[in-house]
Design an enzyme around this catalytic site. Structure first.
Site, PDB file in Angstrom:
ATOM      1  N   VAL A  37       5.763 -13.787  33.128  1.00  0.00           N
ATOM      2  CA  VAL A  37       4.774 -12.882  33.705  1.00  0.00           C
ATOM      3  C   VAL A  37       3.398 -13.491  33.496  1.00  0.00           C
ATOM      4  O   VAL A  37       3.015 -13.827  32.373  1.00  0.00           O
ATOM      5  CB  VAL A  37       4.835 -11.481  33.046  1.00  0.00           C
ATOM      6  CG1 VAL A  37       3.690 -10.606  33.553  1.00  0.00           C
ATOM      7  CG2 VAL A  37       6.169 -10.816  33.329  1.00  0.00           C
ATOM      8  N   ALA A  97      -0.375 -14.975  29.788  1.00  0.00           N
ATOM      9  CA  ALA A  97       0.978 -14.974  30.341  1.00  0.00           C
ATOM     10  C   ALA A  97       1.976 -14.800  29.197  1.00  0.00           C
ATOM     11  O   ALA A  97       1.599 -14.869  28.016  1.00  0.00           O
ATOM     12  CB  ALA A  97       1.258 -16.293  31.061  1.00  0.00           C
ATOM     13  N   LYS A  98       3.197 -14.577  29.519  1.00  0.00           N
ATOM     14  CA  LYS A  98       4.261 -14.572  28.508  1.00  0.00           C
ATOM     15  C   LYS A  98       5.578 -14.833  29.218  1.00  0.00           C
ATOM     16  O   LYS A  98       5.740 -14.469  30.392  1.00  0.00           O
ATOM     17  CB  LYS A  98       4.324 -13.193  27.828  1.00  0.00           C
ATOM     18  CG  LYS A  98       4.973 -13.230  26.475  1.00  0.00           C
ATOM     19  CD  LYS A  98       3.981 -13.716  25.430  1.00  0.00           C
ATOM     20  CE  LYS A  98       4.606 -13.854  24.073  1.00  0.00           C
ATOM     21  NZ  LYS A  98       3.593 -14.159  23.053  1.00  0.00           N
ATOM     22  N   GLY A  99       6.502 -15.456  28.497  1.00  0.00           N
ATOM     23  CA  GLY A  99       7.807 -15.720  29.089  1.00  0.00           C
ATOM     24  C   GLY A  99       8.896 -15.262  28.142  1.00  0.00           C
ATOM     25  O   GLY A  99       8.651 -15.052  26.953  1.00  0.00           O
TER      26      GLY A  99
END
Ligand code: NAD
Length: 424
Positions: free
Chosen positions: A68, A113-115
């Protein structure tokens, strides 16, 4: 202002609610326009991929992976990758927004962001994890990029996984690209000072707060919850600056010594005992729950989220809380703590030393040059101190707690930049 529903105040919040409660309050105080509020509330991009991986027994398992990108308003997005069975899109969305605010507070030119991948790395072999990481990187090859989106480690991933990511991305692009990811091993473009960076930032913000509160570090006592990367470095550096660290803990129990714990000895013990403090004899064992309510001057929660809640907040005796962990205080506990007059250096400020040195890793990779540990530390200390002063000033000016002030600083910066850049 006609924003959508304010998030409810309750203790067991999901990270999205926890973040939104604060975001909402700060936006209201800033008088943020509704349309900008909506721009900043919604993630810019959400990618969901399906990752078939051949397991060691020959079976093909399909994992779900997410990335995201909450915002690229301030620059390429930055955020870790979490390998955990509880990963879900809602959590990743909240953590991505959190990264936007964190980078903005310390004024580094990154968005957030982050995953995540829904998997249990503890039950997978190194080979399975490697194939999963390569599959994820391949699927995200057009999302990631040194000028687009720069991942890093998070829960369940570390330098080893970042090395695989860098290698897979580089193969895909046909050139070695160090700057696509941070948190790499030192030998392949990692930065000196990264390991201790978050704990060091906690120490710098704690010292800055003590100066404002006129707490003499040589007469101050401290308790640190969590003795992993952040907690042990924070404890070591705070004790080096004169504080008496009276209590530490980890999942094995809590350890108290009125005359102060020898932190170097505790670290040595932990490192010899597979990472656990179990059996540490430099202190007496106390109840886990009692650590947070000890009569100390400074409390550093550096373990996990939601540990300071409405059930224990009333009993906290520290004058200062410096949040090494992400989200250790529920928004309901915030209210009680503020009423008690306890000063909180919030997570998005106090633990931003980690992302700051990640940024330095990227800068060094792009320069094709390596800085000394001393240079890294001096520069990150300055960034942390400046960010602290900025947030502190805002909290004084608006008469709000530092947590809300930190969100205000971040939201103000991102929204102003958005207006300058313009939309369609
Ligand atoms: P870690 O896994 O190295 O250490 C966590 C420590 O907390 C361990 O000692 C563990 O035993 C202890 N712990 C976990 N749950 C506990 C509980 N309920 N009660 C008591 N002790 C408990 O993790 P870390 O990297 O030090 O991260 C700690 C926190 O800091 C997390 O919230 C993380 O998101 C946050 N954080 C870490 C970094 C970083 O650079 N490592 C950066 C920013 C924020």
């Amino acid at each position: 202002m006609a924003y959508l529903e304010p998030a409810p105040l309750k203790d067991k919040e999901n990270p999205f609610e926890a973040m939104m409660t604060r975001f909402h309050m700060a936006s209201q105080i800033l008088g943020l326009e509704e349309e900008i509020y909506n721009v900043l509330k919604n993630p810019a991009r959400q990618v969901i991929v399906s990752l078939p991986v051949t397991m060691d027994d020959g079976a093909i398992r399909v994992f779900e992976g997410y990335r995201v990108i909450h915002s690229t308003i301030l620059g390429p997005s930055k955020g870790g990758i979490r390998f955990d069975p509880n990963v879900n899109l809602d959590e990743v969305k909240a953590l991505a927004a959190w990264m936007t605010w964190k980078c903005a507070v310390v004024d580094i030119p990154y968005g957030g962001a982050k995953g995540g991948v829904n998997c249990n790395p503890r039950e997978m072999s190194a080979g399975e994890i490697e194939r999963l990481m390569r599959a994820y990187t391949q699927a995200m090859a057009d999302v990631f990029g040194p000028d687009q989106d720069i991942p890093a480690p998070d829960m369940g991933t570390g330098p080893r996984e970042m090395a695989w990511l860098m290698d897979q991305y580089s193969r895909n692009k046909g050139m070695t690209t160090h700057a696509v990811v941070t948190g790499k091993p030192l030998v392949m473009g990692g930065s000196l000072g990264r390991t201790e960076a978050t704990g060091r930032g906690v120490m710098v913000s704690a010292m800055a707060a003590m100066e404002k509160l006129k707490i003499n570090p040589y007469k101050a006592t401290c308790a640190v919850q969590g003795f992993g990367n952040v907690g042990s470095w924070a404890a070591r550096l705070l004790s080096e600056r004169g504080l008496l660290v009276q209590a530490i803990n980890d999942l094995s129990g809590a350890y108290y010594n009125e005359s102060g714990i020898d932190i170097d000895k505790a670290i040595q013990f932990r490192d010899q005992k597979n990472g656990s403090l179990e059996g540490f004899d430099g202190a007496e064992k106390i109840n886990q729950d009692d650590l947070l309510t000890l009569p100390v001057d400074v409390l550093v929660p550096a373990a996990t989220e939601d540990v300071i809640t409405s059930s224990n907040a009333l009993n906290i005796k520290a004058k200062l809380i410096v949040e090494g962990a992400n989200g250790p205080t529920s928004s309901r506990a915030d209210k009680i703590i503020n009423e008690k007059g306890i000063v909180v250096v919030p997570d998005i400020l106090a633990n931003a030393g980690g992302v700051t040195v990640s940024y330095f890793e990227w800068v060094q990779n792009r320069l094709g040059y390596k800085w000394t540990a001393d240079r890294v530390n001096r520069r990150s200390d300055r960034i942390m101190k400046d960010a602290f002063i900025n947030v502190y000033k805002t909290s004084q000016e608006y008469n709000v707690p530092m947590r809300i002030a930190a969100y205000m600083v971040a939201i103000d910066k991102v929204s102003k930049t958005y207006k300058y850049r313009g939309g369609y």
